[in-house]
Design a protein around this motif. Structure first.
Motif, PDB file in Angstrom:
ATOM      1  N   ASP A 145      54.528  20.665   4.688  1.00 27.70           N
ATOM      2  CA  ASP A 145      55.735  21.237   4.100  1.00 27.70           C
ATOM      3  C   ASP A 145      56.932  20.380   4.476  1.00 27.70           C
ATOM      4  O   ASP A 145      56.838  19.511   5.349  1.00 27.70           O
ATOM      5  CB  ASP A 145      55.940  22.692   4.532  1.00 27.70           C
ATOM      6  N   TRP A 272      63.414  27.449   4.632  1.00 26.68           N
ATOM      7  CA  TRP A 272      62.309  28.418   4.716  1.00 26.68           C
ATOM      8  C   TRP A 272      62.799  29.861   4.595  1.00 26.68           C
ATOM      9  O   TRP A 272      62.012  30.756   4.374  1.00 26.68           O
ATOM     10  CB  TRP A 272      61.535  28.225   6.017  1.00 26.68           C
ATOM     11  N   GLY A 304      60.101  19.716   9.182  1.00 30.70           N
ATOM     12  CA  GLY A 304      58.810  20.169   8.670  1.00 30.70           C
ATOM     13  C   GLY A 304      57.719  20.082   9.713  1.00 30.70           C
ATOM     14  O   GLY A 304      57.951  19.776  10.880  1.00 30.70           O
ATOM     15  N   GLU A 332      48.376  21.139  -1.324  1.00 26.02           N
ATOM     16  CA  GLU A 332      49.811  21.300  -1.511  1.00 26.02           C
ATOM     17  C   GLU A 332      50.130  22.256  -2.664  1.00 26.02           C
ATOM     18  O   GLU A 332      51.084  23.035  -2.595  1.00 26.02           O
ATOM     19  CB  GLU A 332      50.466  19.944  -1.766  1.00 26.02           C
ATOM     20  N   ASN A 340      55.522  28.414   0.186  1.00 20.55           N
ATOM     21  CA  ASN A 340      56.085  27.399   1.083  1.00 20.55           C
ATOM     22  C   ASN A 340      56.449  26.157   0.280  1.00 20.55           C
ATOM     23  O   ASN A 340      55.748  25.803  -0.672  1.00 20.55           O
ATOM     24  CB  ASN A 340      55.088  27.024   2.183  1.00 20.55           C
ATOM     25  N   HIS A 341      57.529  25.499   0.675  1.00 19.96           N
ATOM     26  CA  HIS A 341      57.999  24.307  -0.034  1.00 19.96           C
ATOM     27  C   HIS A 341      57.161  23.112   0.396  1.00 19.96           C
ATOM     28  O   HIS A 341      57.272  22.643   1.533  1.00 19.96           O
ATOM     29  CB  HIS A 341      59.477  24.067   0.289  1.00 19.96           C
ATOM     30  N   PRO A 342      56.301  22.582  -0.475  1.00 25.70           N
ATOM     31  CA  PRO A 342      55.377  21.517  -0.081  1.00 25.70           C
ATOM     32  C   PRO A 342      56.063  20.170   0.095  1.00 25.70           C
ATOM     33  O   PRO A 342      57.127  19.910  -0.478  1.00 25.70           O
ATOM     34  CB  PRO A 342      54.381  21.479  -1.249  1.00 25.70           C
ATOM     35  N   TYR A 351      56.083  25.600  -6.391  1.00 25.20           N
ATOM     36  CA  TYR A 351      56.898  26.404  -5.473  1.00 25.20           C
ATOM     37  C   TYR A 351      58.070  27.028  -6.221  1.00 25.20           C
ATOM     38  O   TYR A 351      58.347  28.227  -6.073  1.00 25.20           O
ATOM     39  CB  TYR A 351      57.419  25.546  -4.324  1.00 25.20           C
TER      40      TYR A 351
END
Length: 417
Positions: A145, A272, A304, A332, A340-342, A351
């Protein structure tokens, strides 16, 4: 270690090795087991990891068995230290980017040939994303992430004060004006300062256009430009009075409570928290934008976590396959769907699609803008100690008992080498 604690510590160590040891190995049927060690503190996060493991297992095939072992965040690094000391790290081990400098000796650096073996390219990643797993020019793992810091705001308070809500082109001057106006016109503080590491460092960094660790990797808390910017930040409490003082060093997360209870119009926090601070369940309309820009333009750090391969791993080829499956495109894509932001740019649309309809456009724009000007976070070997010591120093500033220059000087003297 005091003698009276030795028995319990030894018991804990034995239990730890039982949980985290045995990095990889074969079996009578010729299959290889690769242990994947990751933090997890609740049923939901555990289920997400199991879903990720299923995707990775399908990718590596039947000749490799992935075994997931977890520990709560509060215990993860204690167990990691014990396994590291005994040479029993799991073959694929999770690592938070901000702690990497303490653990580089435990991980096998990845080469470009390793990336090719995994079918992964540096170009696959969000700008700055790989930096969270890099140290001293070496890549020690792959991020799953990527994050940076946002300015979150209460749109209702902006409307009440007659102030236009923040935008992704906001400057530090815009922020300062809005904080003052909201405080004056609503009686609610325009901003909530923080004790937490990046929650407080981000605005001074943006204003100064530099990090508190210089490009040579030396602690630079007393750099004049950074001291000036940090002094301005402390003055938001003591001088401009657009923020209340954090009452004690134990009040980490204080600004979150202030914001969510409608007692502060703006805070800085990590990406997040994007869905949480803009959720419909809040008693106000929440929004998010990139950090305000200083005179040097957009500035921030990429944060991250990721996975690395332990040096004690007995089967690096199998571990590379598992790492590539967990941090590769299929993994991913799943992480994106899970919210979750990959780290890989190709998976980020998934996302954005997972975000709430009413906030999707706004948050997508904030994410895309937020990484512009973001660079690798620089840390020293003592950085974890620096971050731990910060709250006590900051409270003296917020409560008017000391200056920011003295607080930063104390940290520099104690931890700068």
């Amino acid at each position: 270690m005091a003698m009276r604690k030795w028995g319990s510590a030894l018991t804990a160590l034995v239990m730890t090795l039982g949980v985290g040891a045995c990095s990889s190995g074969g079996s009578s049927d010729g299959k290889t087991t690769v242990v994947w060690n990751m933090w997890s503190g609740d049923t939901e996060s555990e289920q997400k990891l199991k879903e990720q493991m299923a995707v990775a297992q399908a990718a590596v095939g039947a000749d490799i068995t992935i075994e997931l072992r977890t520990a709560p965040w509060a215990d993860f690094f204690t167990k990691l230290n014990a396994n590291m000391a005994s040479g029993k790290l799991a073959c694929v081990t999770a690592m938070n980017g901000q702690r990497l400098t303490d653990y580089t000796a435990a991980f096998e650096p990845l080469t470009d040939a390793d990336l090719t073996t995994m079918g992964i390219s540096r170009a696959d990643y969000n700008p700055g994303a790989l930096s969270v797993m890099e140290n001293d020019g070496k890549l020690y793992g792959l991020p799953y992430d990527t994050a940076t810091m946002f300015l979150f705001y209460n749109a209702d308070l902006f409307t009440k004060a007659g102030v236009t809500p923040p935008t992704n082109s906001w400057t530090i001057a815009d922020f300062e004006t809005a904080a003052k106006t909201i405080t004056e016109k609503t009686g609610v503080k325009g901003f909530a300062v923080s004790l937490d590491e990046f929650q407080w460092l981000s605005l001074p960094m943006a204003r100064a256009g530099k990090q508190p660790v210089n490009e040579s990797g030396k602690l630079a808390l007393t750099d004049p430009a950074f001291v000036d910017a940090a002094t301005w930040y402390g003055d938001l409490v003591t001088g401009q009075k657009v923020s209340e003082a954090v009452p004690s060093a134990s009040e980490t997360g204080w600004e979150v409570t202030q914001f969510q209870n409608g007692k502060a119009a703006m805070i800085i926090d990590g990406t997040w928290q994007a869905a949480t601070y803009t959720a419909d369940e809040l008693p106000f309309d929440g929004g998010a934008v990139r950090l305000p820009s200083g005179t040097a333009g957009p500035f921030g750090v990429a944060l991250g976590s990721g996975y690395g391969i332990a040096k004690n791993c007995e089967d690096k080829d199998a571990a590379l396959k598992v790492l590539g499956a967990l941090a590769g495109r299929a993994g991913e894509d799943l992480i994106a769907k899970q919210g979750n932001h990959p780290a890989q740019t190709g998976s980020q649309e998934g996302y954005f699609a997972s975000l709430p309809d009413g906030k999707r456009e706004m948050l997508t724009a904030a994410f895309r803008a937020g990484f512009q000007g973001a660079s690798a976070q620089r840390v020293t070997a003592e950085w974890t100690q620096v971050a731990t010591a910060m709250p006590n120093e900051l409270v003296t500033v917020y409560t008017g008992q000391g200056s920011m220059a003295d607080a930063l000087g104390n940290l520099q003297t104690k931890f700068g080498k």
